[in-house]
Design a protein around this motif. Sequence first.
Motif, mmCIF file in Angstrom:
data_model
loop_
_atom_site.group_PDB
_atom_site.id
_atom_site.type_symbol
_atom_site.label_atom_id
_atom_site.label_comp_id
_atom_site.label_asym_id
_atom_site.label_seq_id
_atom_site.Cartn_x
_atom_site.Cartn_y
_atom_site.Cartn_z
ATOM 1 N N GLU A 169 1.787 13.873 34.937
ATOM 2 C CA GLU A 169 2.678 14.340 36.000
ATOM 3 C C GLU A 169 2.483 15.828 36.289
ATOM 4 O OE1 GLU A 169 6.361 11.182 35.478
ATOM 5 O OE2 GLU A 169 6.553 13.172 34.569
ATOM 6 N N THR A 170 2.271 16.620 35.247
ATOM 7 C CA THR A 170 2.078 18.061 35.430
ATOM 8 C C THR A 170 0.786 18.328 36.184
ATOM 9 O OG1 THR A 170 3.338 18.530 33.431
ATOM 10 C CG2 THR A 170 1.893 20.277 34.246
ATOM 11 N N PHE A 171 -0.282 17.624 35.839
ATOM 12 C CA PHE A 171 -1.546 17.790 36.576
ATOM 13 C C PHE A 171 -1.319 17.519 38.059
ATOM 14 C CE2 PHE A 171 -5.351 15.985 38.500
ATOM 15 C CZ PHE A 171 -6.293 16.960 38.226
ATOM 16 N N HIS A 172 -0.664 16.418 38.369
ATOM 17 C CA HIS A 172 -0.481 16.036 39.776
ATOM 18 C C HIS A 172 0.548 16.903 40.505
ATOM 19 C CE1 HIS A 172 -3.341 12.824 39.850
ATOM 20 N NE2 HIS A 172 -2.886 12.446 38.666
ATOM 21 N N LYS A 173 1.399 17.557 39.764
ATOM 22 C CA LYS A 173 2.350 18.506 40.361
ATOM 23 C C LYS A 173 1.600 19.686 40.984
ATOM 24 C CE LYS A 173 6.135 21.516 38.759
ATOM 25 N NZ LYS A 173 6.944 21.827 37.558
ATOM 26 N N TYR A 174 0.460 20.059 40.406
ATOM 27 C CA TYR A 174 -0.301 21.217 40.858
ATOM 28 C C TYR A 174 -1.578 20.860 41.613
ATOM 29 C CZ TYR A 174 2.884 23.987 38.095
ATOM 30 O OH TYR A 174 4.033 24.571 37.603
ATOM 31 N N SER A 175 -2.069 19.652 41.459
ATOM 32 C CA SER A 175 -3.346 19.295 42.090
ATOM 33 C C SER A 175 -3.179 19.035 43.581
ATOM 34 C CB SER A 175 -3.952 18.055 41.416
ATOM 35 O OG SER A 175 -3.157 16.915 41.670
ATOM 36 N N GLY A 176 -4.263 19.251 44.305
ATOM 37 C CA GLY A 176 -4.317 18.870 45.708
ATOM 38 C C GLY A 176 -3.536 19.709 46.681
ATOM 39 N N ASN A 177 -3.147 20.900 46.309
ATOM 40 C CA ASN A 177 -2.410 21.735 47.246
ATOM 41 C C ASN A 177 -3.264 22.158 48.440
ATOM 42 O OD1 ASN A 177 0.058 21.676 45.863
ATOM 43 N ND2 ASN A 177 -0.641 23.262 44.462
ATOM 44 N N ASP A 178 -4.553 22.298 48.215
ATOM 45 C CA ASP A 178 -5.471 22.691 49.294
ATOM 46 C C ASP A 178 -6.672 21.763 49.361
ATOM 47 O OD1 ASP A 178 -4.082 24.955 50.197
ATOM 48 O OD2 ASP A 178 -4.908 26.168 48.578
ATOM 49 N N GLY A 179 -6.458 20.473 49.320
ATOM 50 C CA GLY A 179 -7.603 19.578 49.405
ATOM 51 C C GLY A 179 -7.427 18.320 48.594
ATOM 52 N N ASP A 180 -8.423 18.039 47.764
ATOM 53 C CA ASP A 180 -8.482 16.815 46.977
ATOM 54 C C ASP A 180 -7.253 16.702 46.076
ATOM 55 O OD1 ASP A 180 -9.128 14.702 45.250
ATOM 56 O OD2 ASP A 180 -11.241 15.239 45.197
ATOM 57 N N LYS A 181 -6.517 15.620 46.240
ATOM 58 C CA LYS A 181 -5.284 15.397 45.476
ATOM 59 C C LYS A 181 -5.544 15.143 43.994
ATOM 60 C CE LYS A 181 -2.215 15.118 48.928
ATOM 61 N NZ LYS A 181 -1.553 16.353 49.208
ATOM 62 N N LEU A 182 -6.796 14.906 43.631
ATOM 63 C CA LEU A 182 -7.135 14.592 42.250
ATOM 64 C C LEU A 182 -7.822 15.752 41.539
ATOM 65 C CD1 LEU A 182 -8.369 10.928 42.764
ATOM 66 C CD2 LEU A 182 -6.109 11.711 42.041
#
Length: 130
Positions: free
Chosen positions: A49-62
């Motif tokens: 959940e923490t990874f996905h909270k920060y990932s993909g803000n400017d592009g690839d969601k993963l």
Amino acid sequence: PTPKSERIKAVPLGGKTHRQLLLKVNWNLTKPFLNKMSDLENALVTIIETFHKYSGNDGDKLKLKKADLKNLINNELSNFIGDLKDPETLDKLMESLDTDGDTECDFQEFVAFISMVTTACHGFFVQKDE
């Protein structure tokens, strides 16, 4: 006990090596077990959940871009690592994590980082107890 058919299942998916075992978790079955999960299982969910909270803000969601990784470290790991302010340190960290050379940090690379931090913390706490 929970009936076998209702348990969360993690099954190996081909290509297992000594370094990597890919698991497919049936997330549809997790909701009834969130209150029944062990501390370790909850920790795994928190990492995801923490990874996905920060990932993909400017592009690839993963994937985490450098700025995403900096924000994650400063907001979620500041007690262990401190605030990451120096751009050169961030560049070196990202370069060491980015094993596929795409200038981003995917989940597998992130987990390797978490493993390194956990190992360092373990060493500290083991020495402290002795």
